[in-house]
Design an enzyme around this catalytic site. Structure first.
Site, PDB file in Angstrom:
ATOM      1  N   ARG A  48      37.720 -27.609 -13.423  1.00 33.16           N
ATOM      2  CA  ARG A  48      38.008 -26.386 -12.678  1.00 33.16           C
ATOM      3  C   ARG A  48      38.176 -25.251 -13.669  1.00 33.16           C
ATOM      4  NH1 ARG A  48      42.127 -25.465 -15.162  1.00 33.16           N
ATOM      5  NH2 ARG A  48      42.313 -23.568 -13.950  1.00 33.16           N
ATOM      6  N   GLY A  49      38.313 -24.031 -13.120  1.00 31.67           N
ATOM      7  CA  GLY A  49      38.349 -22.860 -13.994  1.00 31.67           C
ATOM      8  C   GLY A  49      36.925 -22.348 -14.146  1.00 31.67           C
ATOM      9  N   ALA A  50      36.767 -21.029 -14.006  1.00 33.03           N
ATOM     10  CA  ALA A  50      35.424 -20.467 -13.886  1.00 33.03           C
ATOM     11  C   ALA A  50      34.479 -20.821 -15.047  1.00 33.03           C
ATOM     12  CB  ALA A  50      35.530 -18.948 -13.700  1.00 33.03           C
ATOM     13  N   ARG A  89      31.480 -25.179  -5.276  1.00 35.47           N
ATOM     14  CA  ARG A  89      32.609 -24.267  -4.995  1.00 35.47           C
ATOM     15  C   ARG A  89      32.045 -22.844  -4.974  1.00 35.47           C
ATOM     16  NH1 ARG A  89      37.887 -24.898  -8.445  1.00 35.47           N
ATOM     17  NH2 ARG A  89      38.814 -23.910  -6.616  1.00 35.47           N
ATOM     18  N   GLN A 193      48.402 -25.558 -11.000  1.00 34.09           N
ATOM     19  CA  GLN A 193      47.658 -25.450 -12.266  1.00 34.09           C
ATOM     20  C   GLN A 193      48.532 -24.846 -13.369  1.00 34.09           C
ATOM     21  OE1 GLN A 193      46.466 -24.625  -9.270  1.00 34.09           O
ATOM     22  NE2 GLN A 193      44.244 -24.816  -9.116  1.00 34.09           N
ATOM     23  N   ASP A 234      37.805 -15.285 -11.630  1.00 38.44           N
ATOM     24  CA  ASP A 234      36.739 -16.147 -11.103  1.00 38.44           C
ATOM     25  C   ASP A 234      35.471 -15.384 -10.778  1.00 38.44           C
ATOM     26  OD1 ASP A 234      39.457 -17.568 -10.413  1.00 38.44           O
ATOM     27  OD2 ASP A 234      37.880 -19.077 -10.605  1.00 38.44           O
ATOM     28  N   ASN A 244      40.873 -13.869  -8.492  1.00 31.46           N
ATOM     29  CA  ASN A 244      41.521 -14.898  -9.320  1.00 31.46           C
ATOM     30  C   ASN A 244      42.403 -15.734  -8.386  1.00 31.46           C
ATOM     31  OD1 ASN A 244      41.988 -16.078 -11.961  1.00 31.46           O
ATOM     32  ND2 ASN A 244      44.072 -15.293 -11.806  1.00 31.46           N
ATOM     33  N   LYS A 245      43.036 -16.731  -8.941  1.00 32.82           N
ATOM     34  CA  LYS A 245      43.838 -17.674  -8.156  1.00 32.82           C
ATOM     35  C   LYS A 245      44.816 -16.955  -7.222  1.00 32.82           C
ATOM     36  CE  LYS A 245      43.651 -21.223  -8.064  1.00 32.82           C
ATOM     37  NZ  LYS A 245      42.924 -21.986  -7.017  1.00 32.82           N
TER      38      LYS A 245
HETATM   39  O1  MRU Z   1      40.983 -23.341  -8.426  1.00 36.90           O
HETATM   40  P1  MRU Z   1      40.848 -23.239  -9.911  1.00 36.90           P
HETATM   41  O2  MRU Z   1      41.867 -24.049 -10.643  1.00 36.90           O
HETATM   42  O3  MRU Z   1      39.437 -23.503 -10.367  1.00 36.90           O
HETATM   43  O4  MRU Z   1      41.163 -21.712 -10.229  1.00 36.90           O
HETATM   44  C1  MRU Z   1      41.069 -21.273 -11.559  1.00 36.90           C
HETATM   45  C2  MRU Z   1      41.487 -19.872 -11.750  1.00 36.90           C
HETATM   46  O5  MRU Z   1      41.766 -19.143 -10.820  1.00 36.90           O
HETATM   47  C3  MRU Z   1      41.462 -19.351 -13.158  1.00 36.90           C
HETATM   48  O6  MRU Z   1      42.480 -18.427 -13.377  1.00 36.90           O
HETATM   49  C4  MRU Z   1      40.108 -18.659 -13.394  1.00 36.90           C
HETATM   50  O7  MRU Z   1      39.056 -19.512 -13.049  1.00 36.90           O
HETATM   51  C5  MRU Z   1      39.945 -18.232 -14.805  1.00 36.90           C
HETATM   52  S1  MRU Z   1      39.678 -19.606 -15.894  1.00 36.90           S
HETATM   53  C6  MRU Z   1      39.436 -19.044 -17.464  1.00 36.90           C
END
Ligand code: MRU
Length: 342
Positions: A48-50, A89, A193, A234, A244-245
């Site tokens: 996970r994470g962009a 996703r 997270q 994201d 973002n999250k």
């Molecule tokens: O749902 P996730 O855990 O994939 O969400 C991740 C985030 O929102 C991060 O802050 C974002 O992807 C930046 S990662 C460098």
């Protein structure tokens, strides 16, 4: 990743993923040698994470090409499998961008796809180092050259990228210079997270950290306990609106009210120039169980519904700075990514 733990790595016949659903308790890996395993891993947030999703998407094409050869698929079946990876996703634009980047190599075979995906992985780590340095320089100039109290939300660290991290890359750089007093890590409901992953990374790096409930963040900021907030992204629209999250908007509003900077750290691959503003960013809605239950045990009454958007969009006017691998844009002052690339 640091301390010999790798977020994702090509093994020669598949993509090895550190299973982030099990951290911090267990360090285990999932090896995806077929598309179904990879898509499931992406949906469950094993990876996970962009930026990490972008790299996983690129290697995912190699997984599909190899599976197609092994199982005798025709081109249509192979392309449908690649599309499944691309759409696993919706919010982080990096996933689709990672897939698209390697598509021109599909005709040359799996090894050519792997080489390009590996190039993306290596670029990501290099880019994160640059983001860290640009971001730390800007913060020390703007906020003050002294040990700082930094707030972050979700996990934008080595685990969310191919290594080092974006927001955590900035924090790691500040720490290397002795300029971190404390990091407030928002726990990041509903999948934690922040509490599970960011706190784990910070503890491993020896960076002082306090986990707080998401609901505490605006108050911590308004009480003057935070010098700067640094988060990842994201998807960023051309005008600087930033997805973002979920929970990031509350942090942004509090930063604006308290007069402290909100810094977004993200590579250019997270910018979606096709979107003029954030209204067009697709927001993933996840399963109700994520907010109605914990650890398999129901926490809300039976029969109650849930609303579970995984991301929110912070308006550009609340984004003080966007740090990319090429430098810093002061977004709320009008330096938008769209203008910078025009
Ligand atoms: O749902 P996730 O855990 O994939 O969400 C991740 C985030 O929102 C991060 O802050 C974002 O992807 C930046 S990662 C460098």
């Amino acid at each position: 990743m640091t301390n010999d733990v790798r977020t994702l790595e090509w093994t020669g016949d598949g993509l090895c993923l550190l299973d982030q659903t099990l951290l911090p308790g267990r360090v285990e890996y999932v090896v995806a040698r077929d598309v179904a395993t990879l898509v499931d891993a992406i949906r469950r947030l094993v990876v996970r994470g962009a930026p990490a999703l972008g790299v996983a998407g690129a290697f995912g094409v190699a997984v599909a090409v190899r599976q197609a050869a092994r199982e005798g698929w025709d081109e249509a079946a192979r392309d449908a499998a690649i599309a499944e990876v691309r759409e696993a996703r919706p919010t982080a634009v990096n996933l689709a961008a990672g897939v698209d980047r390697v598509l021109p190599f599909v005709a040359k075979g799996a090894d050519a796809v792997v080489d390009e995906a590996q190039a993306l992985l290596d670029e990501d780590v290099r880019g994160n180092r640059a983001i860290g340095a640009f971001g730390a320089d800007w913060i020390l100039r703007r906020v003050g050259d002294r040990p700082l109290r930094v707030l972050t939300h979700c996990n934008a660290g080595a685990l969310a990228t191919a290594g080092w991290g974006t927001a955590l890359g900035v924090i790691r750089n500040l720490h290397e210079r002795g300029r971190v007093e404390l990091v407030y890590a928002d726990e990041t409901r509903p999948l934690l997270q922040g509490a599970r992953l960011t706190a784990w990374e910070l503890a491993q790096a020896g960076i002082p950290c306090a986990v707080q409930a998401d609901g505490a963040a605006p108050s911590t900021i308004l009480r003057g306990l935070v010098d700067v907030a640094v988060i990842g992204a994201d998807r960023i629209a051309a005008n600087g609106d930033t997805a973002n999250k979920i929970g990031s908007v509350g942090v942004a509003l509090a930063c604006a009210a308290a007069g402290i900077p909100l810094v977004v750290a993200a590579p250019w691959s997270t910018v979606d120039p096709a979107l003029p503003d954030g209204a067009g960013i697709p927001i993933e809605e996840r399963a109700a169980e994520e907010v109605l239950a914990w650890g398999g045990a129901r926490t809300a009454p039976e029969g109650v519904d849930a609303f579970n958007p995984a991301f929110d969009v912070t308006p550009a006017r609340l984004v003080t700075a966007l740090v990319t691998e090429t430098g810093v844009l002061e977004v709320s002052a009008g330096e938008t990514p769209g203008r910078a690339r025009a």
